[in-house]
Motif scaffolding. Structure first.
Motif, short mmCIF file in Angstrom:
data_model
loop_
_atom_site.label_atom_id
_atom_site.label_comp_id
_atom_site.label_asym_id
_atom_site.label_seq_id
_atom_site.Cartn_x
_atom_site.Cartn_y
_atom_site.Cartn_z
N TYR A 284 0.94 -1.49 0.14
CA TYR A 284 0.05 0.16 -0.06
C TYR A 284 0.69 1.42 0.11
CZ TYR A 284 -3.89 -3.33 1.38
OH TYR A 284 -4.76 -3.85 0.63
N LEU A 285 2.41 1.21 -0.69
CA LEU A 285 3.52 2.29 -0.28
C LEU A 285 2.19 3.45 -0.79
CD1 LEU A 285 6.35 -0.03 -0.77
CD2 LEU A 285 5.37 1.09 1.88
N ILE B 125 8.80 -1.25 11.59
CA ILE B 125 9.03 0.28 10.72
C ILE B 125 10.84 0.45 10.27
CG2 ILE B 125 8.78 3.41 11.49
CD1 ILE B 125 6.63 2.46 12.80
N ASP B 126 10.78 0.99 9.55
CA ASP B 126 12.72 1.08 9.55
C ASP B 126 12.58 2.53 9.39
OD1 ASP B 126 15.17 0.83 8.90
OD2 ASP B 126 14.12 1.17 6.22
N ASN C 247 13.61 12.39 10.62
CA ASN C 247 12.53 12.91 9.44
C ASN C 247 12.58 12.08 8.37
OD1 ASN C 247 11.80 14.98 11.67
ND2 ASN C 247 13.43 16.27 10.85
N GLY C 248 11.33 11.77 7.31
CA GLY C 248 11.14 11.92 6.36
C GLY C 248 10.53 10.34 5.80
N LEU C 249 10.35 10.12 4.71
CA LEU C 249 9.38 8.49 4.57
C LEU C 249 10.34 7.85 4.83
CD1 LEU C 249 8.44 9.86 0.99
CD2 LEU C 249 6.93 10.36 2.78
N THR C 250 9.34 6.53 5.61
CA THR C 250 9.98 5.69 5.82
C THR C 250 9.16 4.81 5.38
OG1 THR C 250 11.68 4.05 6.59
CG2 THR C 250 10.11 5.90 8.10
N ARG C 251 9.39 2.81 5.99
CA ARG C 251 8.55 1.93 5.78
C ARG C 251 8.21 1.03 6.81
NH1 ARG C 251 9.58 -1.96 0.24
NH2 ARG C 251 9.39 -0.22 -1.45
N MET C 252 6.77 0.62 6.70
CA MET C 252 6.35 0.32 7.74
C MET C 252 6.08 -1.14 7.35
SD MET C 252 2.96 0.73 10.78
CE MET C 252 2.12 0.96 9.99
N ARG C 253 6.32 -2.59 8.18
CA ARG C 253 5.82 -3.44 7.90
C ARG C 253 4.75 -4.42 8.97
NH1 ARG C 253 9.97 -7.51 5.82
NH2 ARG C 253 9.75 -6.27 3.62
N GLU D 177 3.09 -3.33 3.30
CA GLU D 177 3.29 -2.30 3.89
C GLU D 177 2.81 -1.25 3.31
OE1 GLU D 177 7.99 -4.22 3.94
OE2 GLU D 177 7.59 -3.15 1.56
N TYR D 178 3.35 -0.53 4.43
CA TYR D 178 2.91 1.20 4.26
C TYR D 178 3.51 2.38 4.39
CZ TYR D 178 -1.16 -1.59 5.87
OH TYR D 178 -2.30 -1.97 5.84
#
Length: 183
Positions: free
Chosen positions: A57-58, A92-93, A132-138, A160-161
């Motif tokens: 769902y990224l 979360i990365d 800060n910023g965009l990263t992924r959550m699984r 993944e989001y």
């Protein structure tokens, strides 16, 4: 970098049914995605991936989170014809290094399995030092316990989001990552 192994039996037994995340301080729902078993279609839209195995769902939504803030979650599993013990997890990365393997990136991992479709709830805090910023959550559901973000799954699903971490202000919380340039 974000290793995704196919689920051996993707359309049998466990799937994720709902992922909800709420800001603990304001009770504002920042993510609520519901899908049916063996489907890539969620309330956010149609994910890419393999139904019953991996749903990305990224590109469909970016979930805003703040460094140092606490979030409540609710994860629901779906079950095929027979109820088996399953558990869920969230990774979360935080340092955006392309994996979920660093200390503290497992923000929730169930300690026990529950038989059949069920909901697990809890909370986690974004570290004040998170970049800060965009990263992924699984988010993972597995028939059995979840032992790692990249474990082989025989029965289960990964979703993944995209999340966007920011600090309350530039002086407090969240780090701006160091960038290296070469010309």
């Amino acid at each position: 970098n974000y290793t995704i192994q196919a689920v051996t039996n993707p359309t049998t037994d466990e799937d994720l049914g709902n992922v909800t995340i709420t800001d603990a301080a304001t009770s504002t729902v920042i993510l609520n995605n519901t899908s049916t078993i063996n489907s890539l279609v969620g309330t956010l839209g149609t994910a890419t991936g393999t139904a019953g195995s991996y749903a990305s769902y990224l590109t469909l939504a970016t979930v805003p989170m703040t460094a140092g803030s606490t979030y409540n979650f609710s994860l629901s599993s779906l079950q095929g014809a027979t109820a088996y013990g399953n558990a869920m997890a969230i990774y979360i990365d935080f340092n955006r290094d392309g994996d979920y393997a660093d200390a503290g990136e497992n923000v929730y991992v169930a300690a026990a399995t529950t038989s059949g479709a069920h909901t697990e709830t809890g909370s986690f805090t974004i570290p004040a030092t998170a970049n800060n910023g965009l990263t992924r959550m699984r988010v993972i559901v597995n028939e059995g316990l979840v032992s790692s973000p990249t474990m082989a799954l025989s029965y289960g699903e990964r979703e993944e989001y995209m999340i966007n971490i920011s600090s309350a202000n530039n002086g407090g919380g969240g780090n701006i990552p160091t960038l290296t340039y070469s010309w």
